[in-house]
Design an enzyme around this catalytic site. Structure first.
Site, PDB file in Angstrom:
ATOM      1  CD  GLN A 141      -2.470  -1.237   2.727  1.00  0.00           C
ATOM      2  OE1 GLN A 141      -3.447  -0.559   3.013  1.00  0.00           O
ATOM      3  NE2 GLN A 141      -1.911  -2.057   3.595  1.00  0.00           N
ATOM      4  CG  HIS A 159      -2.929   2.686  -1.785  1.00  0.00           C
ATOM      5  ND1 HIS A 159      -2.916   2.570  -0.407  1.00  0.00           N
ATOM      6  CD2 HIS A 159      -4.045   2.031  -2.207  1.00  0.00           C
ATOM      7  CE1 HIS A 159      -3.972   1.876  -0.019  1.00  0.00           C
ATOM      8  NE2 HIS A 159      -4.673   1.528  -1.081  1.00  0.00           N
ATOM      9  CB  CYS A 207       0.966  19.199 -17.443  1.00  0.00           C
ATOM     10  SG  CYS A 207       1.099  18.208 -18.936  1.00  0.00           S
ATOM     11  CB  SER A 221      -3.829   0.487  10.624  1.00  0.00           C
ATOM     12  OG  SER A 221      -4.249   1.099   9.431  1.00  0.00           O
ATOM     13  CG  ASN A 258       0.939  -3.892  13.332  1.00  0.00           C
ATOM     14  OD1 ASN A 258       1.216  -3.133  14.254  1.00  0.00           O
ATOM     15  ND2 ASN A 258       0.239  -3.504  12.280  1.00  0.00           N
ATOM     16  CD  GLU A 264       0.073  -0.141  18.742  1.00  0.00           C
ATOM     17  OE1 GLU A 264      -1.033  -0.284  19.296  1.00  0.00           O
ATOM     18  OE2 GLU A 264       0.980   0.578  19.162  1.00  0.00           O
ATOM     19  CB  ALA A 269       8.516  -4.910   9.959  1.00  0.00           C
TER      20      ALA A 269
HETATM   21  C1  BJW Z   1       4.672  -1.223  12.445  1.00  0.00           C
HETATM   22  C2  BJW Z   1       5.836  -0.637  12.813  1.00  0.00           C
HETATM   23  C3  BJW Z   1       6.969  -1.415  12.660  1.00  0.00           C
HETATM   24  C4  BJW Z   1       4.357   0.801  13.172  1.00  0.00           C
HETATM   25  N1  BJW Z   1       6.871  -2.640  12.171  1.00  0.00           N
HETATM   26  N2  BJW Z   1       4.585  -2.440  11.957  1.00  0.00           N
HETATM   27  C5  BJW Z   1     -15.610  -0.511   2.237  1.00  0.00           C
HETATM   28  C6  BJW Z   1     -16.098  -0.137   3.463  1.00  0.00           C
HETATM   29  C7  BJW Z   1     -15.892   1.166   3.929  1.00  0.00           C
HETATM   30  C8  BJW Z   1     -15.184   2.113   3.187  1.00  0.00           C
HETATM   31  C9  BJW Z   1     -14.705   1.731   1.974  1.00  0.00           C
HETATM   32  C10 BJW Z   1     -14.919   0.447   1.501  1.00  0.00           C
HETATM   33  N3  BJW Z   1     -14.313   0.333   0.293  1.00  0.00           N
HETATM   34  C11 BJW Z   1     -13.725   1.513   0.006  1.00  0.00           C
HETATM   35  C12 BJW Z   1     -13.956   2.388   1.011  1.00  0.00           C
HETATM   36  C13 BJW Z   1     -13.479   3.787   1.084  1.00  0.00           C
HETATM   37  C14 BJW Z   1     -12.009   3.895   1.416  1.00  0.00           C
HETATM   38  C15 BJW Z   1     -11.728   3.236   2.755  1.00  0.00           C
HETATM   39  O1  BJW Z   1     -11.199   2.159   2.866  1.00  0.00           O
HETATM   40  N4  BJW Z   1     -12.058   3.918   3.838  1.00  0.00           N
HETATM   41  C16 BJW Z   1     -11.779   3.388   5.173  1.00  0.00           C
HETATM   42  C17 BJW Z   1     -10.880   4.331   5.929  1.00  0.00           C
HETATM   43  C18 BJW Z   1     -13.080   3.094   5.848  1.00  0.00           C
HETATM   44  N5  BJW Z   1     -11.210   3.287   0.382  1.00  0.00           N
HETATM   45  C19 BJW Z   1     -10.967   3.918  -0.745  1.00  0.00           C
HETATM   46  O2  BJW Z   1     -11.444   4.995  -0.973  1.00  0.00           O
HETATM   47  C20 BJW Z   1     -10.073   3.224  -1.765  1.00  0.00           C
HETATM   48  N6  BJW Z   1     -10.725   3.251  -3.022  1.00  0.00           N
HETATM   49  C21 BJW Z   1     -11.683   2.378  -3.347  1.00  0.00           C
HETATM   50  O3  BJW Z   1     -11.957   1.436  -2.659  1.00  0.00           O
HETATM   51  O4  BJW Z   1     -12.332   2.676  -4.535  1.00  0.00           O
HETATM   52  C22 BJW Z   1     -13.585   2.090  -4.767  1.00  0.00           C
HETATM   53  C23 BJW Z   1     -14.603   2.678  -3.801  1.00  0.00           C
HETATM   54  C24 BJW Z   1     -14.593   4.012  -3.481  1.00  0.00           C
HETATM   55  C25 BJW Z   1     -15.489   4.547  -2.555  1.00  0.00           C
HETATM   56  C26 BJW Z   1     -16.426   3.694  -1.948  1.00  0.00           C
HETATM   57  C27 BJW Z   1     -16.415   2.346  -2.266  1.00  0.00           C
HETATM   58  C28 BJW Z   1     -15.496   1.839  -3.200  1.00  0.00           C
HETATM   59  C29 BJW Z   1      -8.785   4.025  -1.952  1.00  0.00           C
HETATM   60  C30 BJW Z   1      -7.939   4.022  -0.752  1.00  0.00           C
HETATM   61  C31 BJW Z   1      -6.714   4.910  -0.994  1.00  0.00           C
HETATM   62  C32 BJW Z   1      -5.862   5.059   0.254  1.00  0.00           C
HETATM   63  N7  BJW Z   1      -4.922   6.088   0.039  1.00  0.00           N
HETATM   64  C33 BJW Z   1      -3.916   6.360   1.055  1.00  0.00           C
HETATM   65  C34 BJW Z   1      -3.078   7.574   0.617  1.00  0.00           C
HETATM   66  C35 BJW Z   1      -2.145   7.190  -0.516  1.00  0.00           C
HETATM   67  C36 BJW Z   1      -1.377   8.365  -1.023  1.00  0.00           C
HETATM   68  C37 BJW Z   1      -0.422   8.911  -0.002  1.00  0.00           C
HETATM   69  O5  BJW Z   1       0.459   8.195   0.499  1.00  0.00           O
HETATM   70  O6  BJW Z   1      -0.544  10.081   0.297  1.00  0.00           O
HETATM   71  O7  BJW Z   1      -3.080   5.208   1.230  1.00  0.00           O
HETATM   72  S1  BJW Z   1      -4.590   6.604   2.672  1.00  0.00           S
HETATM   73  C38 BJW Z   1      -3.296   5.823   3.537  1.00  0.00           C
HETATM   74  O8  BJW Z   1      -3.801   4.635   4.210  1.00  0.00           O
HETATM   75  C39 BJW Z   1      -2.331   5.304   2.464  1.00  0.00           C
HETATM   76  C40 BJW Z   1      -1.998   3.940   2.998  1.00  0.00           C
HETATM   77  O9  BJW Z   1      -1.519   3.109   1.947  1.00  0.00           O
HETATM   78  C41 BJW Z   1      -3.310   3.467   3.570  1.00  0.00           C
HETATM   79  C42 BJW Z   1      -3.174   2.347   4.551  1.00  0.00           C
HETATM   80  O10 BJW Z   1      -2.447   2.719   5.666  1.00  0.00           O
HETATM   81  P1  BJW Z   1      -1.429   1.701   6.346  1.00  0.00           P
HETATM   82  O11 BJW Z   1      -0.352   1.364   5.404  1.00  0.00           O
HETATM   83  O12 BJW Z   1      -2.183   0.578   6.922  1.00  0.00           O
HETATM   84  O13 BJW Z   1      -0.750   2.618   7.451  1.00  0.00           O
HETATM   85  P2  BJW Z   1      -1.268   3.031   8.931  1.00  0.00           P
HETATM   86  O14 BJW Z   1      -0.541   4.237   9.335  1.00  0.00           O
HETATM   87  O15 BJW Z   1      -2.738   3.058   8.985  1.00  0.00           O
HETATM   88  O16 BJW Z   1      -0.807   1.810   9.830  1.00  0.00           O
HETATM   89  C43 BJW Z   1       0.551   1.554  10.108  1.00  0.00           C
HETATM   90  C44 BJW Z   1       0.635   0.247  10.886  1.00  0.00           C
HETATM   91  O17 BJW Z   1       2.000  -0.062  11.051  1.00  0.00           O
HETATM   92  C45 BJW Z   1       0.023   0.333  12.288  1.00  0.00           C
HETATM   93  O18 BJW Z   1      -0.814  -0.780  12.481  1.00  0.00           O
HETATM   94  C46 BJW Z   1       1.228   0.266  13.221  1.00  0.00           C
HETATM   95  O19 BJW Z   1       0.959  -0.432  14.438  1.00  0.00           O
HETATM   96  C47 BJW Z   1       2.215  -0.502  12.378  1.00  0.00           C
HETATM   97  N8  BJW Z   1       3.605  -0.254  12.676  1.00  0.00           N
HETATM   98  N9  BJW Z   1       5.524   0.671  13.289  1.00  0.00           N
HETATM   99  C48 BJW Z   1       5.604  -3.100  11.841  1.00  0.00           C
HETATM  100  N10 BJW Z   1       8.166  -0.912  13.040  1.00  0.00           N
HETATM  101 ZN    ZN Z   2      -1.182  17.956 -19.420  1.00  0.00          ZN
END
Ligand code: BJW
Ligand code: ZN
Length: 240
Positions: free
Chosen positions: A102, A120, A149, A190, A214, A216, A232
């Site tokens: 991701q 992503h 652009c 997460s 993880n 947590e 990790a």
């Molecule tokens: C350690 C550590 C160590 C710390 N070792 N571990 C179904 C139900 C409800 C909502 C939706 C659904 N389907 C879609 C949605 C809407 C939405 C969504 O999911 N919302 C939820 C929040 C509810 N999803 C979307 O919109 C997606 N699109 C989609 O599904 O399109 C179709 C659709 C649209 C609308 C409705 C329905 C369908 C797109 C999601 C795009 C996410 N984009 C981001 C930003 C990317 C660009 C950028 O970087 O700026 O992606 S958001 C952000 O979160 C980023 C990450 O990839 C993503 C996930 O986060 P991640 O990687 O899990 O990080 P953290 O910080 O959350 O967690 C870190 C973890 O590491 C923690 O657990 C720590 O404990 C751990 N950790 N140190 C190991 N040393």
């Molecule tokens: Zn252009």
């Protein structure tokens, strides 16, 4: 169970696995010094990522959103992969192995992993909001924010924001890999952002052995065969 026994159990399972797969999130880059999204360091100027990583935020204030990405691009230009990224490279030296990430930071590829699905997008890509042109662009910092652009249109980061579809090719490939895998390592996510959050349960339902690494517990921990509560960069080198 004692953590060293859990590590041993996963090491054995990995040795037996024919088609292991990793699903990674921001936590795998944490030990490189990259802030996670939902950790206490995830705030940027008091904005939550959920407020900035959206098409609405970009329409309303492209400059603010680009300042956020400019800050992250600058930070990322100075970090290196860590022991966790390198441990995953060692798996593919032994057997077919893929990573679904991701993360937009490109650190898996920089470490040397060759089969990485970027769900992503990638922060080092830009896309024109007018003509659709997309390319790699490693400029830090841009002289002018928001960058434009050649056609005059606004450029945006080549990443996937909330409410946007994931790239179809990445999503197709991810589902293919999930169907084929017999062991999935779920590292540093997460487990709240869809659709990635459902990948581990999908793999589990299809009979794969699923392992979470993880510090947590997460909403998907209860579906795991093994949960290793640790960093990790400390756990993965012991498994591989
Ligand atoms: C350690 C550590 C160590 C710390 N070792 N571990 C179904 C139900 C409800 C909502 C939706 C659904 N389907 C879609 C949605 C809407 C939405 C969504 O999911 N919302 C939820 C929040 C509810 N999803 C979307 O919109 C997606 N699109 C989609 O599904 O399109 C179709 C659709 C649209 C609308 C409705 C329905 C369908 C797109 C999601 C795009 C996410 N984009 C981001 C930003 C990317 C660009 C950028 O970087 O700026 O992606 S958001 C952000 O979160 C980023 C990450 O990839 C993503 C996930 O986060 P991640 O990687 O899990 O990080 P953290 O910080 O959350 O967690 C870190 C973890 O590491 C923690 O657990 C720590 O404990 C751990 N950790 N140190 C190991 N040393
Ligand atoms: Zn252009």
């Amino acid at each position: 169970m004692d953590i060293s026994l859990l590590i041993e159990k996963v090491r054995d399972a990995l040795q037996r696995a024919r088609r292991p797969l990793a699903l990674t999130g921001a936590g795998i880059s944490a030990e490189s010094g990259v802030p996670t999204f939902r950790g206490s360091d995830g705030l940027w100027r008091n904005h939550r990522p959920e407020e900035l990583a959206t098409p609405e935020a970009f329409r309303k204030d492209p400059r603010l959103v680009w300042e956020f990405y400019q800050w992250r691009r600058t930070l990322l230009s100075e970090v290196k992969p860590n022991r966790a990224h390198y441990a995953l490279v060692r798996i593919e030296e032994k057997k077919p192995f893929s990573i679904i990430t991701q993360n937009v930071d490109g650190l898996h590829s920089l470490a040397g992993s060759t089969d990485v699905v970027e769900l992503h997008g990638n922060i080092w890509r830009v896309r024109c909001t007018d003509c659709g042109m997309e390319r790699e662009d490693r400029t830090v910092p841009f002289e002018e924010i928001p960058p434009r652009c050649g056609c005059g249109g606004l450029l945006r980061p080549g990443v996937v924001w909330f409410g946007e579809m994931l790239p179809a090719d990445a999503l197709d490939r991810a589902y293919e890999l999930i169907k084929a895998t017999d062991l999935m390592l779920v590292i540093g996510t997460s487990g709240v952002v869809q659709p990635a959050a459902s990948f581990a349960t999908m793999a589990k339902r299809r009979g794969a052995f699923v392992v979470e690494i993880n510090p947590e517990l997460t909403p998907i921990s209860s579906y795991m065969d093994v949960v290793i509560n640790g960093k990790a960069g400390e756990i993965l080198p012991q498994i591989v």
